[in-house]
Design a protein around this motif. Structure first.
Motif, PDB file in Angstrom:
ATOM      1  N   CYS A 173       7.702  10.556  17.699  1.00 17.01           N
ATOM      2  CA  CYS A 173       9.036  10.699  18.300  1.00 17.01           C
ATOM      3  C   CYS A 173       9.054  10.375  19.783  1.00 17.01           C
ATOM      4  N   LYS A 174       7.954   9.858  20.332  1.00 14.30           N
ATOM      5  CA  LYS A 174       7.859   9.643  21.775  1.00 14.30           C
ATOM      6  C   LYS A 174       8.888   8.661  22.318  1.00 14.30           C
ATOM      7  N   GLY A 175       9.349   7.749  21.528  1.00 12.90           N
ATOM      8  CA  GLY A 175      10.321   6.775  22.006  1.00 12.90           C
ATOM      9  C   GLY A 175      11.694   7.377  22.277  1.00 12.90           C
ATOM     10  N   GLU A 176      11.945   8.576  21.765  1.00 12.89           N
ATOM     11  CA  GLU A 176      13.260   9.190  21.911  1.00 12.89           C
ATOM     12  C   GLU A 176      13.334  10.229  23.026  1.00 12.89           C
ATOM     13  N   VAL A 177      12.191  10.583  23.613  1.00  8.81           N
ATOM     14  CA  VAL A 177      12.132  11.632  24.635  1.00  8.81           C
ATOM     15  C   VAL A 177      11.291  11.113  25.791  1.00  8.81           C
ATOM     16  N   SER A 178      11.721  11.394  27.034  1.00  5.67           N
ATOM     17  CA  SER A 178      10.940  10.969  28.191  1.00  5.67           C
ATOM     18  C   SER A 178      10.456  12.186  28.985  1.00  5.67           C
ATOM     19  N   PHE A 179       9.267  12.048  29.561  1.00  6.80           N
ATOM     20  CA  PHE A 179       8.714  13.130  30.376  1.00  6.80           C
ATOM     21  C   PHE A 179       9.530  13.304  31.655  1.00  6.80           C
ATOM     22  N   LEU A 180       9.950  12.213  32.267  1.00  8.32           N
ATOM     23  CA  LEU A 180      10.756  12.286  33.481  1.00  8.32           C
ATOM     24  C   LEU A 180      12.072  13.021  33.213  1.00  8.32           C
ATOM     25  N   GLY A 181      12.640  12.785  32.050  1.00  4.10           N
ATOM     26  CA  GLY A 181      13.849  13.514  31.670  1.00  4.10           C
ATOM     27  C   GLY A 181      13.605  15.011  31.581  1.00  4.10           C
ATOM     28  N   SER A 182      12.406  15.394  31.182  1.00  8.61           N
ATOM     29  CA  SER A 182      12.061  16.812  31.128  1.00  8.61           C
ATOM     30  C   SER A 182      11.850  17.386  32.523  1.00  8.61           C
ATOM     31  N   VAL A 183      11.219  16.610  33.411  1.00 10.21           N
ATOM     32  CA  VAL A 183      11.001  17.066  34.788  1.00 10.21           C
ATOM     33  C   VAL A 183      12.339  17.311  35.481  1.00 10.21           C
ATOM     34  N   LEU A 184      13.292  16.439  35.242  1.00 15.17           N
ATOM     35  CA  LEU A 184      14.594  16.523  35.898  1.00 15.17           C
ATOM     36  C   LEU A 184      15.645  17.228  35.054  1.00 15.17           C
ATOM     37  N   SER A 185      15.203  17.932  34.016  1.00 16.14           N
ATOM     38  CA  SER A 185      16.119  18.628  33.127  1.00 16.14           C
ATOM     39  C   SER A 185      16.831  19.767  33.842  1.00 16.14           C
ATOM     40  N   ILE A 186      18.081  19.969  33.508  1.00 20.43           N
ATOM     41  CA  ILE A 186      18.869  21.052  34.105  1.00 20.43           C
ATOM     42  C   ILE A 186      18.285  22.409  33.733  1.00 20.43           C
ATOM     43  N   ALA A 187      17.458  22.454  32.718  1.00 21.69           N
ATOM     44  CA  ALA A 187      16.848  23.720  32.301  1.00 21.69           C
ATOM     45  C   ALA A 187      15.747  24.185  33.245  1.00 21.69           C
ATOM     46  N   ILE A 188      15.144  23.256  34.021  1.00 21.38           N
ATOM     47  CA  ILE A 188      14.040  23.690  34.874  1.00 21.38           C
ATOM     48  C   ILE A 188      14.165  23.302  36.348  1.00 21.38           C
ATOM     49  N   TRP A 189      14.783  22.181  36.690  1.00 25.20           N
ATOM     50  CA  TRP A 189      14.748  21.771  38.102  1.00 25.20           C
ATOM     51  C   TRP A 189      15.472  22.736  39.035  1.00 25.20           C
ATOM     52  N   PRO A 190      16.585  23.383  38.646  1.00 31.03           N
ATOM     53  CA  PRO A 190      17.200  24.318  39.609  1.00 31.03           C
ATOM     54  C   PRO A 190      16.269  25.486  39.970  1.00 31.03           C
ATOM     55  N   PHE A 191      15.526  25.979  38.993  1.00 27.66           N
ATOM     56  CA  PHE A 191      14.599  27.086  39.247  1.00 27.66           C
ATOM     57  C   PHE A 191      13.518  26.666  40.239  1.00 27.66           C
ATOM     58  N   TYR A 192      12.885  25.531  39.994  1.00 30.26           N
ATOM     59  CA  TYR A 192      11.784  25.103  40.856  1.00 30.26           C
ATOM     60  C   TYR A 192      12.269  24.604  42.215  1.00 30.26           C
ATOM     61  N   LEU A 193      13.446  24.042  42.268  1.00 28.25           N
ATOM     62  CA  LEU A 193      14.015  23.645  43.551  1.00 28.25           C
ATOM     63  C   LEU A 193      14.330  24.885  44.392  1.00 28.25           C
ATOM     64  N   THR A 194      14.816  25.933  43.750  1.00 28.90           N
ATOM     65  CA  THR A 194      15.082  27.190  44.445  1.00 28.90           C
ATOM     66  C   THR A 194      13.789  27.799  44.975  1.00 28.90           C
ATOM     67  N   MET A 195      12.742  27.801  44.162  1.00 27.28           N
ATOM     68  CA  MET A 195      11.452  28.336  44.606  1.00 27.28           C
ATOM     69  C   MET A 195      10.903  27.514  45.779  1.00 27.28           C
ATOM     70  N   SER A 196      11.061  26.208  45.714  1.00 27.88           N
ATOM     71  CA  SER A 196      10.608  25.347  46.814  1.00 27.88           C
ATOM     72  C   SER A 196      11.420  25.609  48.076  1.00 27.88           C
ATOM     73  N   ALA A 197      12.712  25.858  47.920  1.00 28.65           N
ATOM     74  CA  ALA A 197      13.557  26.164  49.079  1.00 28.65           C
ATOM     75  C   ALA A 197      13.149  27.489  49.719  1.00 28.65           C
ATOM     76  N   PHE A 198      12.779  28.478  48.899  1.00 27.69           N
ATOM     77  CA  PHE A 198      12.293  29.747  49.448  1.00 27.69           C
ATOM     78  C   PHE A 198      11.046  29.527  50.294  1.00 27.69           C
ATOM     79  N   ILE A 199      10.121  28.742  49.775  1.00 26.30           N
ATOM     80  CA  ILE A 199       8.887  28.489  50.519  1.00 26.30           C
ATOM     81  C   ILE A 199       9.185  27.735  51.810  1.00 26.30           C
ATOM     82  N   LEU A 200      10.019  26.720  51.727  1.00 26.49           N
ATOM     83  CA  LEU A 200      10.361  25.935  52.920  1.00 26.49           C
ATOM     84  C   LEU A 200      11.067  26.800  53.963  1.00 26.49           C
TER      85      LEU A 200
END
Length: 146
Positions: free
Chosen positions: A98-125
């Motif tokens: 099923c690899k042709g239907e899903v991308s890793f970059l799409g997972s990295v930038l998924s709305i399910a995870i990027w807001p959490f990690y961006l918030t954590m990065s903002a706290f550190i910064l």
């Protein structure tokens, strides 16, 4: 008999999907613990190296969380294929088809995870900028405390 295999196969795939979601949740808990430890150590020792380790940890956990989300999406596609009879219910758990239907970059930038990690990065910064920046030497008497 074929329906029994199909139901068993779907159950196995659903079990993997559930584990991937659980792993993602656990990783977010580890990130919060890591950030807390980095803040505590950097405040006690007044050393920004701990914040850099925290920032590096956030990046590593972000990629690991994205990997679990990527795997979860692969198994969701496999589940759909088995459910719609596009793949034989031979109990194969190989989601690489099923690899042709899903991308890793799409997972990295998924709305399910990027807001959490961006918030954590903002706290550190923000901790790095406001916790270690010497405002008094920059502005002199304007910010001197009485």
């Amino acid at each position: 008999m074929a329906d029994e295999y199909k139901l068993a196969h779907l159950g196995f795939i659903q079990g993997v999907i559930d584990r991937m979601g659980s792993n993602s949740f656990n990783i977010k808990g580890w990130v919060i613990a890591l950030i807390g430890a980095a803040f505590a150590l950097s405040m006690e020792k007044l050393n920004s190296v701990y914040l850099f380790f925290g920032a590096f940890g956030v990046l590593v956990f972000w990629m690991l969380d994205a990997f679990y989300l990527y795997q979860e999406k692969l198994y969701r596609v496999l589940y759909l294929r088995v459910a719609t009879n596009r793949v034989a219910a031979d109990l194969s758990m190989d989601a690489s088809i099923c690899k042709g239907e899903v991308s890793f970059l799409g997972s990295v930038l998924s709305i399910a995870i990027w807001p959490f990690y961006l918030t954590m990065s903002a706290f550190i910064l923000s901790w790095f900028v406001f916790g270690f920046f010497d405002f008094q030497s920059l502005f002199g008497e304007c910010v001197a405390s009485d």
